[in-house]
Design a protein around this motif. Structure first.
Motif, PDB file in Angstrom:
ATOM      1  N   PRO A  52       0.820  -1.144  -0.088  1.00 53.96           N
ATOM      2  CA  PRO A  52      -0.087   0.027   0.023  1.00 53.96           C
ATOM      3  C   PRO A  52       0.801   1.362  -0.049  1.00 53.96           C
ATOM      4  N   VAL A  53       0.360   2.226  -0.565  1.00 54.25           N
ATOM      5  CA  VAL A  53       1.222   3.470  -0.806  1.00 54.25           C
ATOM      6  C   VAL A  53       0.687   4.775  -0.436  1.00 54.25           C
ATOM      7  N   ASP A  54       1.423   5.486   0.426  1.00 54.71           N
ATOM      8  CA  ASP A  54       0.893   6.723   1.011  1.00 54.71           C
ATOM      9  C   ASP A  54       0.861   7.849  -0.044  1.00 54.71           C
ATOM     10  N   HIS A  55       0.091   8.754   0.365  1.00 53.64           N
ATOM     11  CA  HIS A  55      -0.257   9.952  -0.320  1.00 53.64           C
ATOM     12  C   HIS A  55       0.854  10.777  -0.750  1.00 53.64           C
ATOM     13  N   VAL A  56       1.954  11.019  -0.036  1.00 53.97           N
ATOM     14  CA  VAL A  56       3.358  11.619  -0.338  1.00 53.97           C
ATOM     15  C   VAL A  56       4.127  11.056  -1.393  1.00 53.97           C
ATOM     16  N   ARG A  57       4.091   9.662  -1.389  1.00 55.30           N
ATOM     17  CA  ARG A  57       4.771   8.826  -2.235  1.00 55.30           C
ATOM     18  C   ARG A  57       3.996   8.963  -3.568  1.00 55.30           C
ATOM     19  N   VAL A  58       2.682   8.857  -3.586  1.00 53.60           N
ATOM     20  CA  VAL A  58       2.087   8.852  -4.939  1.00 53.60           C
ATOM     21  C   VAL A  58       2.238  10.374  -5.390  1.00 53.60           C
ATOM     22  N   GLU A  59       2.224  11.274  -4.742  1.00 49.74           N
ATOM     23  CA  GLU A  59       2.647  12.575  -5.061  1.00 49.74           C
ATOM     24  C   GLU A  59       3.686  13.022  -5.671  1.00 49.74           C
ATOM     25  N   THR A  60       5.020  12.370  -4.674  1.00 52.29           N
ATOM     26  CA  THR A  60       6.262  12.577  -5.266  1.00 52.29           C
ATOM     27  C   THR A  60       6.399  11.764  -6.686  1.00 52.29           C
ATOM     28  N   LEU A  61       5.878  10.757  -7.040  1.00 48.42           N
ATOM     29  CA  LEU A  61       6.129   9.843  -8.258  1.00 48.42           C
ATOM     30  C   LEU A  61       5.494  10.895  -9.376  1.00 48.42           C
ATOM     31  N   LEU A  62       4.000  10.976  -9.112  1.00 47.37           N
ATOM     32  CA  LEU A  62       3.351  11.919 -10.198  1.00 47.37           C
ATOM     33  C   LEU A  62       4.001  13.315 -10.529  1.00 47.37           C
ATOM     34  N   ARG A  63       4.415  13.879  -9.479  1.00 53.20           N
ATOM     35  CA  ARG A  63       4.963  15.147  -9.785  1.00 53.20           C
ATOM     36  C   ARG A  63       6.586  15.241 -10.017  1.00 53.20           C
ATOM     37  N   ARG A  64       7.158  14.260  -9.962  1.00 50.46           N
ATOM     38  CA  ARG A  64       8.685  14.040 -10.033  1.00 50.46           C
ATOM     39  C   ARG A  64       9.258  14.671  -9.176  1.00 50.46           C
ATOM     40  N   GLY A  65       8.658  14.762  -7.664  1.00 52.99           N
ATOM     41  CA  GLY A  65       9.316  15.424  -6.559  1.00 52.99           C
ATOM     42  C   GLY A  65       8.203  15.696  -5.738  1.00 52.99           C
ATOM     43  N   ALA A  66       8.602  16.112  -4.589  1.00 54.60           N
ATOM     44  CA  ALA A  66       7.851  16.403  -3.504  1.00 54.60           C
ATOM     45  C   ALA A  66       7.050  17.807  -3.978  1.00 54.60           C
ATOM     46  N   SER A  67       5.915  18.075  -3.517  1.00 53.07           N
ATOM     47  CA  SER A  67       5.188  19.456  -3.472  1.00 53.07           C
ATOM     48  C   SER A  67       5.637  20.328  -2.632  1.00 53.07           C
ATOM     49  N   SER A  68       5.388  21.333  -2.779  1.00 58.28           N
ATOM     50  CA  SER A  68       5.907  22.662  -1.955  1.00 58.28           C
ATOM     51  C   SER A  68       5.161  22.595  -0.483  1.00 58.28           C
ATOM     52  N   VAL A  69       3.799  22.022  -0.685  1.00 57.87           N
ATOM     53  CA  VAL A  69       3.336  21.706   0.835  1.00 57.87           C
ATOM     54  C   VAL A  69       4.167  20.839   1.570  1.00 57.87           C
ATOM     55  N   THR A  70       4.292  19.757   1.005  1.00 57.85           N
ATOM     56  CA  THR A  70       5.063  18.569   1.621  1.00 57.85           C
ATOM     57  C   THR A  70       6.402  19.093   2.218  1.00 57.85           C
ATOM     58  N   LEU A  71       7.216  19.566   1.180  1.00 59.43           N
ATOM     59  CA  LEU A  71       8.687  20.139   1.595  1.00 59.43           C
ATOM     60  C   LEU A  71       8.453  21.028   2.885  1.00 59.43           C
ATOM     61  N   ASP A  72       7.493  22.193   2.644  1.00 63.04           N
ATOM     62  CA  ASP A  72       7.272  23.269   3.631  1.00 63.04           C
ATOM     63  C   ASP A  72       6.721  22.612   5.065  1.00 63.04           C
ATOM     64  N   ALA A  73       6.114  21.390   5.008  1.00 63.12           N
ATOM     65  CA  ALA A  73       5.769  20.782   6.441  1.00 63.12           C
ATOM     66  C   ALA A  73       7.057  20.100   6.991  1.00 63.12           C
ATOM     67  N   LEU A  74       7.585  19.569   5.842  1.00 64.43           N
ATOM     68  CA  LEU A  74       8.861  18.839   6.461  1.00 64.43           C
ATOM     69  C   LEU A  74      10.009  19.959   7.002  1.00 64.43           C
ATOM     70  N   ARG A  75      10.238  20.812   6.245  1.00 65.83           N
ATOM     71  CA  ARG A  75      10.964  21.999   6.996  1.00 65.83           C
ATOM     72  C   ARG A  75      10.716  22.439   8.078  1.00 65.83           C
TER      73      ARG A  75
END
Length: 156
Positions: free
Chosen positions: A52-75
């Motif tokens: 099973p795959v989580d939302h962030v992995r799907v997003e990263t693969l489809l966008r060819r990188g993490a979204s700004s929302v994900t990057l900002d949250a991690l930062r």
């Protein structure tokens, strides 16, 4: 695991295919999905994912990188600062509101700076010690690949 452990360094002309091969062999050996991103969060290589795959992995693969929302949250949570401060693997807890399951992350460094991040999905935090050792051994090979990529980009 193929020749991952025996490479003794990269070939003189690394290609994205070599980097992808390292990631694929490593993921197969440890039985976990992996992504390799540059320091800016752009996707460089990823492995297959049969669980099973989580939302962030799907997003990263489809966008060819993490979204700004994900990057900002991690930062904002200090994840990159924490990972950058670790000599070895960093365990990153889940962030449910992002759809981010637990991961293990490894900073890929040159002597001067972080070149990228190897992310391993580990939803139940059960990555065995043997897998951790393989990840740490692969870090050197990936650092050579990313440093050459970085040099080529800078040379323009």
């Amino acid at each position: 695991m193929g020749d991952l452990e025996d490479r003794g360094g990269a070939s003189p002309n690394p290609t994205p295919v070599e980097t992808q091969t390292i990631v694929d062999e490593l993921a197969q050996a440890i039985g976990r999905p992996i992504t390799l991103e540059d320091a800016g969060g752009r996707l460089l290589a990823y492995s297959v994912h049969e669980q099973p795959v989580d939302h962030v992995r799907v997003e990263t693969l489809l966008r060819r990188g993490a979204s700004s929302v994900t990057l900002d949250a991690l930062r904002a949570r200090g994840v990159y600062q924490f990972v950058d401060s670790c000599d070895g693997l960093a365990r990153v807890p889940p962030i449910p509101e992002l759809g981010f399951s637990s991961r293990v992350c490894l900073a890929i460094r040159s002597p001067a700076r972080v070149l990228g991040y190897l992310w391993v999905v580990d939803p139940d935090s059960t990555l065995p010690k043997s897998a951790e050792e393989l990840l740490l051994r692969a870090r050197g090979q990936l650092a050579v690949e990313l440093a050459r990529r970085d040099s080529a980009i800078r040379a323009g």
